[in-house]
Design a protein around this motif. Sequence first.
Motif, short mmCIF file in Angstrom:
data_model
loop_
_atom_site.label_atom_id
_atom_site.label_comp_id
_atom_site.label_asym_id
_atom_site.label_seq_id
_atom_site.Cartn_x
_atom_site.Cartn_y
_atom_site.Cartn_z
N LEU A 16 0.83 -1.20 0.00
CA LEU A 16 0.00 0.00 0.00
C LEU A 16 0.86 1.25 0.00
N TYR A 17 1.89 1.29 0.84
CA TYR A 17 2.78 2.46 0.87
C TYR A 17 3.50 2.65 -0.46
N ARG A 18 3.90 1.55 -1.10
CA ARG A 18 4.54 1.69 -2.42
C ARG A 18 3.58 2.30 -3.43
N ALA A 19 2.32 1.91 -3.36
CA ALA A 19 1.32 2.48 -4.26
C ALA A 19 1.09 3.96 -3.94
N ILE A 20 1.01 4.29 -2.66
CA ILE A 20 0.81 5.68 -2.25
C ILE A 20 1.98 6.55 -2.69
N GLU A 21 3.20 6.00 -2.64
CA GLU A 21 4.38 6.76 -3.06
C GLU A 21 4.30 7.17 -4.53
N ARG A 22 3.53 6.45 -5.31
CA ARG A 22 3.41 6.75 -6.74
C ARG A 22 2.35 7.81 -7.01
N LEU A 23 1.63 8.24 -5.98
CA LEU A 23 0.62 9.28 -6.14
C LEU A 23 1.28 10.65 -6.14
N SER A 24 0.54 11.65 -6.62
CA SER A 24 1.03 13.03 -6.58
C SER A 24 0.98 13.55 -5.15
N ASP A 25 1.60 14.69 -4.92
CA ASP A 25 1.61 15.29 -3.59
C ASP A 25 0.19 15.53 -3.07
N VAL A 26 -0.65 16.07 -3.91
CA VAL A 26 -2.03 16.38 -3.51
C VAL A 26 -2.80 15.09 -3.25
N GLU A 27 -2.61 14.08 -4.10
CA GLU A 27 -3.30 12.81 -3.90
C GLU A 27 -2.89 12.17 -2.58
N LYS A 28 -1.62 12.30 -2.22
CA LYS A 28 -1.14 11.76 -0.93
C LYS A 28 -1.86 12.46 0.23
N ALA A 29 -2.09 13.75 0.10
CA ALA A 29 -2.79 14.48 1.16
C ALA A 29 -4.20 13.92 1.34
N PHE A 30 -4.87 13.62 0.24
CA PHE A 30 -6.21 13.04 0.33
C PHE A 30 -6.17 11.69 1.03
N VAL A 31 -5.20 10.85 0.67
CA VAL A 31 -5.08 9.52 1.29
C VAL A 31 -4.83 9.67 2.78
N LEU A 32 -3.92 10.56 3.14
CA LEU A 32 -3.61 10.76 4.55
C LEU A 32 -4.85 11.16 5.34
N LEU A 33 -5.58 12.12 4.84
CA LEU A 33 -6.77 12.58 5.55
C LEU A 33 -7.85 11.49 5.59
N TYR A 34 -7.95 10.71 4.53
CA TYR A 34 -8.90 9.60 4.51
C TYR A 34 -8.53 8.56 5.56
N LEU A 35 -7.24 8.22 5.63
CA LEU A 35 -6.79 7.23 6.61
C LEU A 35 -6.97 7.73 8.04
N GLU A 36 -6.97 9.04 8.20
CA GLU A 36 -7.21 9.64 9.51
C GLU A 36 -8.70 9.73 9.83
N GLU A 37 -9.52 9.23 8.91
CA GLU A 37 -10.97 9.23 9.06
C GLU A 37 -11.53 10.63 9.21
N ARG A 38 -10.97 11.56 8.47
CA ARG A 38 -11.47 12.93 8.46
C ARG A 38 -12.72 12.99 7.60
N SER A 39 -13.67 13.80 8.01
CA SER A 39 -14.89 13.98 7.22
C SER A 39 -14.57 14.81 5.98
N TYR A 40 -15.45 14.77 5.00
CA TYR A 40 -15.25 15.59 3.80
C TYR A 40 -15.23 17.07 4.16
N ALA A 41 -16.02 17.45 5.15
CA ALA A 41 -16.01 18.86 5.58
C ALA A 41 -14.65 19.24 6.13
N GLU A 42 -14.07 18.37 6.97
CA GLU A 42 -12.74 18.64 7.51
C GLU A 42 -11.69 18.66 6.41
N MET A 43 -11.78 17.70 5.48
CA MET A 43 -10.83 17.67 4.36
C MET A 43 -10.91 18.96 3.55
#
Length: 170
Positions: free
Chosen positions: A113-140
């Motif tokens: 999973l981390y290898r796949a995430i490393e292949r994402l763009s900077d912005v996409e990584k931010a989305f994954v991080l916030l998703y994994l933190e279980e942040r709501s869409y409003a918080e994101m």
Amino acid sequence: MSSAPFTPEFLDLLAAHQPRLRRVARLYCPEADDRQDLYQDIMLQLWRAWPRYEARPEVQVGTWLYRVALNVAISDLRQRTRRPAAARLGPAGWSELPAPPPEGPDPDDLAQLYRAIERLSDVEKAFVLLYLEERSYAEMADILGITQNNVRVKMHRVQDKLRHLLTQPA
């Protein structure tokens, strides 16, 4: 930068949010040494920004932490791609910061999973991080400075991209 020692309140804040801040570093730095450097840079920037946050805490502390951490991580990634790795020395007083937890070997599925995430763009990584933190869409949306609808669209695209990357050989 203030030369005042770390306040107990600031140290408590770092201790409480350390796992989240380490995840930011992990997502943006696959190498352990670079990850530790990034983590220290995040701590330094949080300390520098702390007086401004204390003076005007309109934003939730978690949102503020993410904004600072993500900005530092993205800036660091851009700098590392432009220059060779170099040893950086931290300021005096780092010993006061909470020690990072020891890192053990990742299970195979987590490593994939981390290898796949490393292949994402900077912005996409931010989305994954916030998703994994279980942040709501409003918080994101608040953290990233975009609309909730835009978050939904981008999250869907990032999830599709990750599914594709996880089915492809590395």
